[in-house]
Each structure stands twice: as C-alpha cells, then as structure tokens.
Design an enzyme around this catalytic site. Structure first.
Site, PDB file in Angstrom:
ATOM      1  CB  THR A 118     -39.124  32.353  14.310  1.00 23.48           C
ATOM      2  OG1 THR A 118     -38.148  33.266  13.806  1.00 23.48           O
ATOM      3  CG2 THR A 118     -40.033  31.972  13.161  1.00 23.48           C
ATOM      4  CE1 TYR A 142     -37.106  28.296  11.234  1.00 21.64           C
ATOM      5  CE2 TYR A 142     -36.946  30.682  11.371  1.00 21.64           C
ATOM      6  CZ  TYR A 142     -37.011  29.450  11.991  1.00 21.64           C
ATOM      7  OH  TYR A 142     -36.977  29.374  13.353  1.00 21.64           O
TER       8      TYR A 142
END
Ligand SMILES: NC(=O)c1ccc[n+]([C@@H]2O[C@H](COP(=O)([O-])OP(=O)(O)OC[C@H]3O[C@@H](n4cnc5c(N)ncnc54)[C@H](O)[C@@H]3O)[C@@H](O)[C@H]2O)c1
Ligand SMILES: O=c1ccn([C@@H]2O[C@H](COP(=O)(O)OP(=O)(O)O[C@H]3O[C@H](CO)[C@@H](O)[C@H](O)[C@H]3O)[C@@H](O)[C@H]2O)c(=O)[nH]1
Length: 329
Positions: A118, A142
C-alpha cells in the site's frame, strides 16, 4: 500450475480472479475466511477454500492439492482508522498471519509471491509524486503492518530463493466494467464508495474529514486507480515472475491526485444527484496527499485502460445500484 489467491473473495482479489481467468489461467484457487469477502463474488469454476491464510496445514494442503506455483496475497484487514483503534488486531491478521503464509510458501516450494502492499507505507511523503525508493515512513498501524510484511518477504526471498513482486497500491476504486464484481462491503469506509451510497440514498449524508490540510482546497489528495487496471498490474507481475524475473517493488497508481472535495463533486455530476456533505474534523491516520510515480510498472508493460475518474465513479455507481437490487431480492 495453479495460482492461489488469498483474499480472493474480497473487492480487489475478486477482480484478480476474473483477470486471471480472462487471461486464460487454467486453475485459480482462493483461500478466504469471508470476514469481509463474499463467496458469490467468485465465478463457479474457481475453488474456494474457506479458511484462514495463517492456517499452515490448510494452506499447505491447498498448495499441494492444486500444484500452486504462485501466490497472490490479498487477504488483510484494510481500514486505516480501524487500525488506529485496533492495532494488535491489524498486526495479527496482516503481519503475523502473513509470516505464517510466507513460511508455508517456502516449505512447500512455491517460488513466486505477489503481495498487496500500500501507499500507506510512505506515510506523509516529502515528495509527491512518490517514487518507490523514497524512504518508507508509515504513520498508522495499517501501513506498518504492511511494511513489516514487505520486509519479511524481502528477507525470505534472499534466504530461500523466492521471487516476489510487492505492489504498492494507491487508492483503489471503480468496478469491473462488465459488471461482474465491485466493492460490496456494506460498511465500507472508502471515499468513492461512501459518496456513491450518499448519491443513491443508502446514506443520508456524508462527511469530509478535514478541510484544513496544506492542499489547494484544504481536503486530502489521493491517486485513484481503477480496480481492473490494478488487476492487470498483477498479471504483468505474474508474467514477470514466471518468466524468471527478479524481485521488484512497484507503485500502482496513475500519477494524478484528486482532492476529497473534487471527488465528491464528480460523484454529484456523474450521478446527477445532490446530497448533504458535512465538513468534519480530520480523521486519525490520514496523510494529506499521496500520489504515485508509476513509471516503473509502466516500464514492465503495464498500460492502464481506465484512467478516467468520471468512468471510475460511473462504474462504482452502477455496482452500488446492482447491490441494492441484489439486497432487495
Ligand atoms: N482498497 C484499497 O484502496 C487498497 C489500497 C491499498 C492496498 N490494499 C490492499 O489490497 C488487499 C485487498 O483489499 P480489498 O480492498 O480487496 O479488501 P477486502 O476487505 O474486500 O478484501 C480482503 C479479503 O481478505 C479476506 N481476509 C481477511 N483476512 C483474512 C485471513 N486471515 N484469512 C483469509 N482471508 C482473509 C477477507 O474476507 C476479504 O475477502 C489488502 O491486502 C489491502 O491491504 C487495498
Ligand atoms: O467518508 C469519507 C471517507 C473518506 N474521506 C477521505 O477521503 C480520503 C480517502 O480515504 P479512503 O477512501 O478511506 O482511503 P485511504 O484512507 O486513503 O486508504 C485507502 O488507500 C490507501 C492507499 O493510499 C490504502 O492503503 C488503504 O487500504 C485504503 O483504504 C481520506 O482523506 C479520507 O479522510 C472522507 O473525507 N469522507
């Protein structure tokens, strides 16, 4: 040889499954615990093993039975603000279980791994657009949970002869242009999903989280990549690995940033519906702007076909409408 897709019943994974089948891949097997995915998102010719990608016995048995030569690892928890309130849950699912999966792949002799990473690994980047070699500096759990998996993969590749492609996705949006899949999680938090729900009346209103960022209109800037283009990036990665290519890390985005307010305006224009938008405080964990430099993946032969925010929004609206019909049945 089969491709194992972890998280294949989810939003992006289901588009990967379709892309593999469309490209003529004979056998695709999915492991998914259906925590946020849907069995109905998969075509009937795909084998769904319902279970946990961290379950080493289950994964080993699946690899052996289907003669898996490549793993595309999508399974994860993915909501940035949830990772702030539940960091240990994110580290367990995204990091600890990925470690178990990588170990199983090594033990079972799987040579090729493609990992869904990501843009969140960059944190608040000093340079925009962001090149892959910018130092990583995630600002939420995250992003850290994903970066640790990148590191484990890199170390395992060096030690055990894996070849890996780490794809750092920017903001994924839209739906299969043929209407076969889309983003289906009912309580999704993603901007375009939320805005299409507001446009279609399944939400009474929506919020803009922060209008005091150092950006032209004060709302956050993101690079929205269409989900089938992203699935195609995985096919490029798979061909690279099966062709004997070296391990790589590649950004996946278009290199164009849109603000939250611009995206909402496009959703209003494309849907022809007005809806209430509340200006709210910043959401924890959000970087102000993040846009990809994506020349590296283009250099491998990736040519996006859906780089058009209006078309992306139109696909998302069509999918959201079809979900409403499905739920009424
Ligand atoms: N959506 C985005 O904008 C975006 C951006 C960057 C990276 N990513 C990454 O892409 C991947 C897919 O995201 P998505 O948007 O399709 O989310 P999603 O929630 O729709 O898909 C995740 C899938 O993984 C499954 N899953 C989760 N934990 C599991 C486990 N332990 N074992 C087995 N299955 C499990 C879920 O049931 C679901 O089907 C994730 O790794 C995410 O971090 C997404
Ligand atoms: O109702 C909403 C939803 C979102 N936003 C804003 O819209 C932007 C985009 O948010 P969202 O769509 O939730 O995506 P991100 O938080 O940017 O994260 C996505 O994009 C990252 C890559 O950039 C991935 O790592 C994550 O998995 C994925 O969820 C952010 O500024 C949010 O604050 C709003 O203002 N209102």
């Amino acid at each position: 040889m089969a491709v194992l897709v972890t998280g294949g019943a989810g939003y992006i994974g289901s588009h990967m499954v379709l892309a593999l089948l469309d490209a003529g891949q004979d056998e695709v097997v999915v492991i998914d615990d259906l925590s946020t995915g849907f069995a109905w998102a998969l075509p009937p010719e795909v084998t769904l093993v319902q279970g946990d990608m961290g379950d080493q016995a289950l994964v080993a048995e699946t690899i052996r039975r289907h003669k898996v030569d490549a793993i595309a690892h999508f399974a994860a928890k993915i909501v940035v603000p949830d990772s702030v309130t539940d960091p240990l849950g994110y580290y367990l699912n995204n990091t600890v279980k990925s470690r178990a999966l990588i170990e199983t792949a090594v033990r079972e002799g799987v040579r090729h791994v493609i990992f869904s990473s990501t843009a969140a690994v960059y944190g608040e980047p000093a340079v925009v657009p962001v090149p892959e070699d910018l130092p990583t500096n995630p600002i939420n759990p995250y992003g850290r949970s994903k970066l640790m998996t990148e590191w484990m993969l890199a170390d395992a590749a060096r030690a055990h002869g894996l070849a890996t492609v780490v794809l750092r996705y920017f903001n994924v949006a839209g739906a299969d242009p043929r209407g076969r899949s889309g983003q289906s999680t009912p309580n999704a938090t993603h901007l375009i999903k939320v805005a299409t729900q507001a446009a279609l009346g399944t939400r009474s209103h929506m919020e803009v989280f922060g209008t005091d960022y150092p950006t032209p209109d004060g709302s956050c800037l993101r690079d929205y990549i269409q989900v089938s283009d992203l699935a195609d990036a995985h096919l490029v990665a798979l061909n690279h690995l099966r062709g004997g290519g070296e391990s790589l890390t590649l950004n996946c985005g278009y290199g164009q940033g849109y603000s939250v307010l611009e995206v909402i305006q496009v959703v209003k224009e494309v849907s022809g519906r007005d809806f209430e938008v509340r200006l709210s405080p910043r959401r924890p964990g959000d970087p102000s702007r993040i846009v990809a430099e994506a020349e590296r993946i283009r250099g491998l032969g990736w040519t996006p076909r859906h780089d058009d925010l209006r078309a992306i929004v139109s696909q998302a609206l069509a999918w959201e409408g079809s979900l409403a019909t499905r739920n009424q049945r």
